[in-house]
Design a protein around this motif. Sequence first.
Motif, PDB file in Angstrom:
ATOM      1  N   GLN A 120      55.326 167.442 -29.888  1.00 36.82           N
ATOM      2  CA  GLN A 120      56.132 166.403 -29.251  1.00 36.82           C
ATOM      3  C   GLN A 120      56.182 166.688 -27.763  1.00 36.82           C
ATOM      4  OE1 GLN A 120      59.614 164.823 -31.156  1.00 36.82           O
ATOM      5  NE2 GLN A 120      60.795 164.882 -29.259  1.00 36.82           N
ATOM      6  N   ASP A 121      55.891 165.676 -26.974  1.00 37.53           N
ATOM      7  CA  ASP A 121      55.880 165.833 -25.521  1.00 37.53           C
ATOM      8  C   ASP A 121      56.535 164.615 -24.893  1.00 37.53           C
ATOM      9  OD1 ASP A 121      54.706 167.126 -22.966  1.00 37.53           O
ATOM     10  OD2 ASP A 121      53.948 165.060 -22.862  1.00 37.53           O
ATOM     11  N   LYS A 122      57.481 164.834 -23.999  1.00 40.26           N
ATOM     12  CA  LYS A 122      58.083 163.723 -23.261  1.00 40.26           C
ATOM     13  C   LYS A 122      58.079 164.058 -21.777  1.00 40.26           C
ATOM     14  CE  LYS A 122      62.962 165.108 -23.791  1.00 40.26           C
ATOM     15  NZ  LYS A 122      63.222 165.391 -22.369  1.00 40.26           N
ATOM     16  N   GLN A 123      57.786 163.048 -20.985  1.00 39.07           N
ATOM     17  CA  GLN A 123      57.708 163.211 -19.543  1.00 39.07           C
ATOM     18  C   GLN A 123      58.186 161.938 -18.861  1.00 39.07           C
ATOM     19  OE1 GLN A 123      53.989 164.948 -17.971  1.00 39.07           O
ATOM     20  NE2 GLN A 123      53.221 165.046 -20.077  1.00 39.07           N
ATOM     21  N   GLY A 124      58.724 162.089 -17.652  1.00 32.04           N
ATOM     22  CA  GLY A 124      59.021 160.930 -16.828  1.00 32.04           C
ATOM     23  C   GLY A 124      60.439 160.420 -16.943  1.00 32.04           C
ATOM     24  N   TRP A 125      60.604 159.169 -16.513  1.00 29.58           N
ATOM     25  CA  TRP A 125      61.918 158.570 -16.326  1.00 29.58           C
ATOM     26  C   TRP A 125      62.082 157.319 -17.187  1.00 29.58           C
ATOM     27  CZ3 TRP A 125      65.000 161.450 -13.199  1.00 29.58           C
ATOM     28  CH2 TRP A 125      64.362 162.357 -12.348  1.00 29.58           C
ATOM     29  N   ALA A 126      63.227 157.208 -17.815  1.00 29.06           N
ATOM     30  CA  ALA A 126      63.570 155.972 -18.522  1.00 29.06           C
ATOM     31  C   ALA A 126      63.898 154.869 -17.527  1.00 29.06           C
ATOM     32  CB  ALA A 126      64.756 156.204 -19.457  1.00 29.06           C
ATOM     33  N   ASP A 127      64.462 155.252 -16.388  1.00 26.65           N
ATOM     34  CA  ASP A 127      64.802 154.317 -15.312  1.00 26.65           C
ATOM     35  C   ASP A 127      64.599 155.052 -13.997  1.00 26.65           C
ATOM     36  OD1 ASP A 127      66.253 152.776 -13.322  1.00 26.65           O
ATOM     37  OD2 ASP A 127      67.127 151.670 -14.989  1.00 26.65           O
ATOM     38  N   ILE A 128      63.523 154.752 -13.319  1.00 21.60           N
ATOM     39  CA  ILE A 128      63.173 155.459 -12.085  1.00 21.60           C
ATOM     40  C   ILE A 128      64.201 155.188 -10.995  1.00 21.60           C
ATOM     41  CG2 ILE A 128      61.436 155.646 -10.261  1.00 21.60           C
ATOM     42  CD1 ILE A 128      59.369 154.796 -12.404  1.00 21.60           C
ATOM     43  N   GLU A 129      64.578 153.920 -10.841  1.00 16.60           N
ATOM     44  CA  GLU A 129      65.459 153.536  -9.743  1.00 16.60           C
ATOM     45  C   GLU A 129      66.829 154.188  -9.844  1.00 16.60           C
ATOM     46  OE1 GLU A 129      62.065 151.257  -9.879  1.00 16.60           O
ATOM     47  OE2 GLU A 129      63.524 151.449 -11.511  1.00 16.60           O
ATOM     48  N   ARG A 130      67.291 154.443 -11.065  1.00 15.60           N
ATOM     49  CA  ARG A 130      68.624 155.020 -11.256  1.00 15.60           C
ATOM     50  C   ARG A 130      68.558 156.505 -11.600  1.00 15.60           C
ATOM     51  NH1 ARG A 130      68.476 149.876 -13.600  1.00 15.60           N
ATOM     52  NH2 ARG A 130      69.802 148.387 -12.489  1.00 15.60           N
ATOM     53  N   GLY A 131      67.342 157.059 -11.609  1.00 17.60           N
ATOM     54  CA  GLY A 131      67.193 158.484 -11.838  1.00 17.60           C
ATOM     55  C   GLY A 131      67.586 158.940 -13.229  1.00 17.60           C
ATOM     56  N   ILE A 132      67.301 158.118 -14.253  1.00 17.49           N
ATOM     57  CA  ILE A 132      67.651 158.450 -15.631  1.00 17.49           C
ATOM     58  C   ILE A 132      66.416 158.975 -16.345  1.00 17.49           C
ATOM     59  CG2 ILE A 132      68.536 157.570 -17.820  1.00 17.49           C
ATOM     60  CD1 ILE A 132      70.010 155.412 -16.211  1.00 17.49           C
ATOM     61  N   SER A 133      66.486 160.184 -16.854  1.00 21.32           N
ATOM     62  CA  SER A 133      65.331 160.815 -17.493  1.00 21.32           C
ATOM     63  C   SER A 133      65.050 160.224 -18.863  1.00 21.32           C
ATOM     64  CB  SER A 133      65.581 162.320 -17.641  1.00 21.32           C
ATOM     65  OG  SER A 133      65.692 162.947 -16.383  1.00 21.32           O
ATOM     66  N   LEU A 134      63.797 160.287 -19.257  1.00 22.98           N
ATOM     67  CA  LEU A 134      63.396 159.907 -20.607  1.00 22.98           C
ATOM     68  C   LEU A 134      64.018 160.854 -21.621  1.00 22.98           C
ATOM     69  CD1 LEU A 134      61.474 158.083 -22.340  1.00 22.98           C
ATOM     70  CD2 LEU A 134      59.768 159.896 -22.091  1.00 22.98           C
ATOM     71  N   ARG A 135      64.505 160.300 -22.732  1.00 28.66           N
ATOM     72  CA  ARG A 135      65.087 161.090 -23.814  1.00 28.66           C
ATOM     73  C   ARG A 135      64.205 160.981 -25.047  1.00 28.66           C
ATOM     74  NH1 ARG A 135      71.447 159.342 -23.961  1.00 28.66           N
ATOM     75  NH2 ARG A 135      71.018 159.758 -26.163  1.00 28.66           N
ATOM     76  N   VAL A 153      66.667 147.180 -17.142  1.00 31.79           N
ATOM     77  CA  VAL A 153      67.440 147.498 -18.339  1.00 31.79           C
ATOM     78  C   VAL A 153      68.843 146.903 -18.302  1.00 31.79           C
ATOM     79  CG1 VAL A 153      68.288 149.700 -17.423  1.00 31.79           C
ATOM     80  CG2 VAL A 153      68.054 149.396 -19.901  1.00 31.79           C
ATOM     81  N   GLN A 154      69.425 146.756 -17.126  1.00 36.46           N
ATOM     82  CA  GLN A 154      70.801 146.263 -17.043  1.00 36.46           C
ATOM     83  C   GLN A 154      70.894 144.744 -17.133  1.00 36.46           C
ATOM     84  OE1 GLN A 154      72.843 147.991 -13.672  1.00 36.46           O
ATOM     85  NE2 GLN A 154      72.892 150.012 -14.632  1.00 36.46           N
ATOM     86  N   PHE A 202      68.493 152.565 -23.825  1.00 36.35           N
ATOM     87  CA  PHE A 202      67.456 151.566 -23.576  1.00 36.35           C
ATOM     88  C   PHE A 202      66.842 151.818 -22.200  1.00 36.35           C
ATOM     89  CE2 PHE A 202      66.385 146.829 -23.113  1.00 36.35           C
ATOM     90  CZ  PHE A 202      65.258 146.952 -23.889  1.00 36.35           C
ATOM     91  N   MET A 203      65.640 151.287 -21.994  1.00 38.69           N
ATOM     92  CA  MET A 203      64.858 151.643 -20.819  1.00 38.69           C
ATOM     93  C   MET A 203      64.450 150.418 -20.012  1.00 38.69           C
ATOM     94  SD  MET A 203      62.292 154.043 -22.989  1.00 38.69           S
ATOM     95  CE  MET A 203      61.421 154.638 -21.554  1.00 38.69           C
ATOM     96  N   THR A 204      64.201 150.647 -18.731  1.00 35.13           N
ATOM     97  CA  THR A 204      63.579 149.631 -17.890  1.00 35.13           C
ATOM     98  C   THR A 204      62.096 149.554 -18.242  1.00 35.13           C
ATOM     99  OG1 THR A 204      65.128 149.822 -16.049  1.00 35.13           O
ATOM    100  CG2 THR A 204      62.904 149.092 -15.506  1.00 35.13           C
ATOM    101  N   CYS A 205      61.551 148.352 -18.197  1.00 35.51           N
ATOM    102  CA  CYS A 205      60.119 148.155 -18.433  1.00 35.51           C
ATOM    103  C   CYS A 205      59.453 147.790 -17.107  1.00 35.51           C
ATOM    104  CB  CYS A 205      59.884 147.045 -19.454  1.00 35.51           C
ATOM    105  SG  CYS A 205      58.156 146.885 -19.976  1.00 35.51           S
ATOM    106  N   TYR A 206      58.314 148.407 -16.857  1.00 34.74           N
ATOM    107  CA  TYR A 206      57.587 148.206 -15.611  1.00 34.74           C
ATOM    108  C   TYR A 206      56.276 147.474 -15.881  1.00 34.74           C
ATOM    109  CZ  TYR A 206      60.964 151.621 -13.956  1.00 34.74           C
ATOM    110  OH  TYR A 206      62.137 152.254 -13.646  1.00 34.74           O
TER     111      TYR A 206
END
Length: 407
Positions: A45-60, A248-249, A231-235
Amino acid sequence: MTPKAGIDLERLERWSKHLRETYLDTGILPNALTLVYRRGEVVYQDKQGWADIERGISLREDSIFRIYSMTKPITSLALMMLVEEGQVTLSDPVSAYIPAWAGLEVYAGGEYGAYQTAPPTRPMQVVDLLRHTAGLSYFIQQGGKLDAAYRSLGLGTKTTLEEFITQLGTLPLEFSAGEAWHYSAATDVVGYLVGLISGQPFEQFVKERILLPLGMTDTDFWVPPEKAERFMTCYALTEQGRVVFDDVQRSPYLAPPHFVSGGGGLVGTAADYLRFCRMLLRGGELDGVRLVGPKTLELMTMNHLPNGADMAALARSPIALSESGSVGVGFGLGFAVTLDPARTLTQGNAGDFYWGGAAGTYFWVDPKEDLAVIFMTQLLFSPDRIRRTLRTMVYSALTDRLHETQA
């Protein structure tokens, strides 16, 4: 490092490094989560990056993704459950359930509002919906004369599911059923049939008959308030670079949908989708819960394209080809199916099956290797190369074959 479940984890770590250096650090992918399951356990299992880049929320690990077209295999399975119950057969004409479609004809020329049409060579059957040979198109397609009409009518975006079916009945078909493979809104029609035949709303059937029995408690057609923080932002990847596609908001997924899409409406976690894949790997059963019989799943994962053709031979549009790889790949009842790994130029086995979603999500199941792999991200128009490289690196990390361990 000792191999685990026949996988060399040190070799598999090359995937994590490749993702980071090629896609995360360069600003292409916002995030990535990979699960590799073999012989009854999650071995990687590997996770990297941000769930929301603009708000600085890490991927879970339990972040909730838009899985888009990875909804299609779930919807297809729902219909096959009704096939098992004798409520519908694959050879039934679709007009037996949607009488207004009995007179559908095939596009022969002209523009929207003044189409010229001709009779089809045969009626559309239920199997055509499941394998994308129905003659329907999609609002996301760009190649045919009918695609613009799908967009102008809001088919799959602005309508309800019932309005969608009614409006489709006012348009001609792209081609006679069975003549081509055209990635389409057919699976949304499958969702409509599930609701019509079962006598309950499609989304209720999916939840009560598939999601809850499998323990997929974070998968639904919308995200309730108590789960919104996951929930996450989609790019989207554009010529100008990566941009926000769905904040996401302000996402429409934060409320029940106006259009319940069996073709692309679900959101969920990687762990949830792995439970679905594990059920597929076990022939339709997981943790004592059986959704379909092994022979039904075997039928679903055979190539159903006419005359045994692959998608490259029958596909009508570039988007159909990029979605799946197409050369050496057939299509079953809700899944792409590898026919000949040599022709695909990618590692795998004849009989492995898979699909992906518009935001870059991807899964495959390989019964011969007792293997299931999930890849999640949230980037529309993400590079197709990512999926092929993932397959290469996972198969390159296998240290044995399953049949060798059973000899």
